[in-house]
Design an enzyme around this catalytic site. Structure first.
Site, PDB file in Angstrom:
ATOM      1  CG  HIS A 246      -1.877   0.869   1.214  1.00  0.00           C
ATOM      2  ND1 HIS A 246      -1.942   2.374   1.459  1.00  0.00           N
ATOM      3  CD2 HIS A 246      -3.356   0.793   0.888  1.00  0.00           C
ATOM      4  CE1 HIS A 246      -2.943   2.970   1.324  1.00  0.00           C
ATOM      5  NE2 HIS A 246      -3.672   2.104   0.853  1.00  0.00           N
ATOM      6  CD  GLU A 304      -5.555  -3.121  -4.051  1.00  0.00           C
ATOM      7  OE1 GLU A 304      -4.923  -3.827  -4.658  1.00  0.00           O
ATOM      8  OE2 GLU A 304      -5.572  -1.830  -4.405  1.00  0.00           O
TER       9      GLU A 304
END
Length: 362
Positions: A246, A304
């Site tokens: 991330h 995700e």
């Protein structure tokens, strides 16, 4: 100058705080773990909008008005959807939302928040050769979204995971789509124009477009049979392992933990349970492969990965995952747009010219 605006503070906000080093997400003074699974999406919508609209109603009245907004969106936009249905489902949803009034009232805001939940099921049904199902204004928001998708009543046990997902992704600092929303809002263009900017940014594969490829990755690994070998080859080819790493978090994404708990509740002895068990195995293998291949970086599971599993279990196809992401994030976009309009000014950064210099004539 920071490349990609890393570490540049572009706005002050009371809406959310992302602690990338500690792995914490705070939404208006509440840790995500205090909200997800405990507060309904409508309650969190009220939390986000509080202070930005006069006479904001209580939770029950706001839920009723959001239900009315779903009906309003259906009546306004769904008749035009057959013309948009040939587009990819995200672009069609965005085009449908562009038909909404560009106002600044609470009614305008609730229409925008309702729109992805109404238009996405309608578009998916049209692609299957089925007629859209009208919303039931008195239903809970997530339950109504699933009912419109499948034309059947939904138990609270099935609707709860989707509701929790919408809460989990409702706001997340000054990400790309939220920043785009605030830039347009700073021009006083209107809520619909501002949200459309957010929708455009969310479409990109480096932002909201990422969960769909997680399913492709899981299917590819299942077909290959050797998870570690497949993952090592992807890394050797310079390709990203979807669902890991991330831009902000240097530890595990707290939203991943929330959604992992949701996924475990969805499991069982059937196909869904087997799929989720397989995904957990892949997660652990990927973390180990990444640790060895990229020891200098902390590449942890992000939102995700489990987003893909929750939405697949809920019955949404991968190419509609970004639509459902937008159904949650639109609440944050609206709140940020209002905050920018009430407390900010026109966003107009400077650029540094690095192109050729013209010859000056004496």
């Amino acid at each position: 100058m920071a490349n990609g605006l890393d570490d540049v503070v572009a706005a002050e906000t009371s809406l959310s705080d992302v602690d990338g080093l500690g792995g914490h997400l705070t939404i208006r003074g509440h840790a995500l773990a205090q909200l997800a699974g405990r507060w309904s999406f409508v309650q969190v919508v009220r939390l986000l909008l509080d202070g930005f609209f006069e006479n904001l109603p209580d939770d029950a009245e706001l839920a009723a008005r959001l239900g009315e907004a779903r009906v309003d969106v259906f009546d306004r936009v769904v008749p035009a959807l057959p013309l948009l249905a040939p587009l990819e489902v995200y672009s069609a949803m965005r085009a449908g939302m562009a038909l909404l009034p560009d106002g600044e009232t609470l009614t305008d805001a609730l229409r925008l928040i309702a729109a992805p939940a109404v238009l996405t099921p309608a578009l998916l049904r049209l692609r299957r050769g089925e007629q859209p199902v009208a919303p039931y204004g008195k239903a809970d928001h997530a339950a109504d979204m699933l009912r419109m998708l499948n034309d059947e009543s939904v138990s609270p046990e099935l609707a709860k995971p989707l509701d929790t997902y919408l809460v989990t992704v409702c706001d997340h600092g000054l990400n790309a789509s939220t920043f785009a929303t605030r830039v347009v809002a700073s021009t006083q263009a209107g809520l619909t124009s501002s949200v459309l900017a957010g929708l455009g940014a969310l479409k990109g594969p480096l932002h909201g477009g990422a969960p769909g490829p997680v399913i492709e990755m899981l299917d590819a690994i299942a077909a290959h049979g050797d998870a570690a070998g497949w993952l090592r080859n992807e890394i050797a080819q310079g390709r990203r392992i979807m669902g890991f790493g991330h831009r902000i978090y240097r530890v595990r994404d707290p939203r991943a933990d929330v959604l992992k708990a949701v996924v475990r509740k969805l499991g069982g002895d059937g196909e869904t349970g087997r799929r989720l068990a397989f995904a957990e195995t892949i997660e652990q293998t990927a973390l180990e492969v990444l640790r060895i291949a990229k020891p200098q970086r902390s590449l942890q599971t992000n939102v995700e990965f489990y987003t893909a599993l929750v939405l697949e279990a809920a019955g949404f196809p991968p190419d509609a995952f970004s639509n459902v992401f937008a159904a949650g994030r639109v609440a944050g976009w609206v709140a940020h747009a209002r905050e920018q309009q009430t407390t900010g000014r026109l966003i107009r950064p400077q650029s540094r010219y690095v192109g050729p210099v013209p010859d000056l004539v004496a």
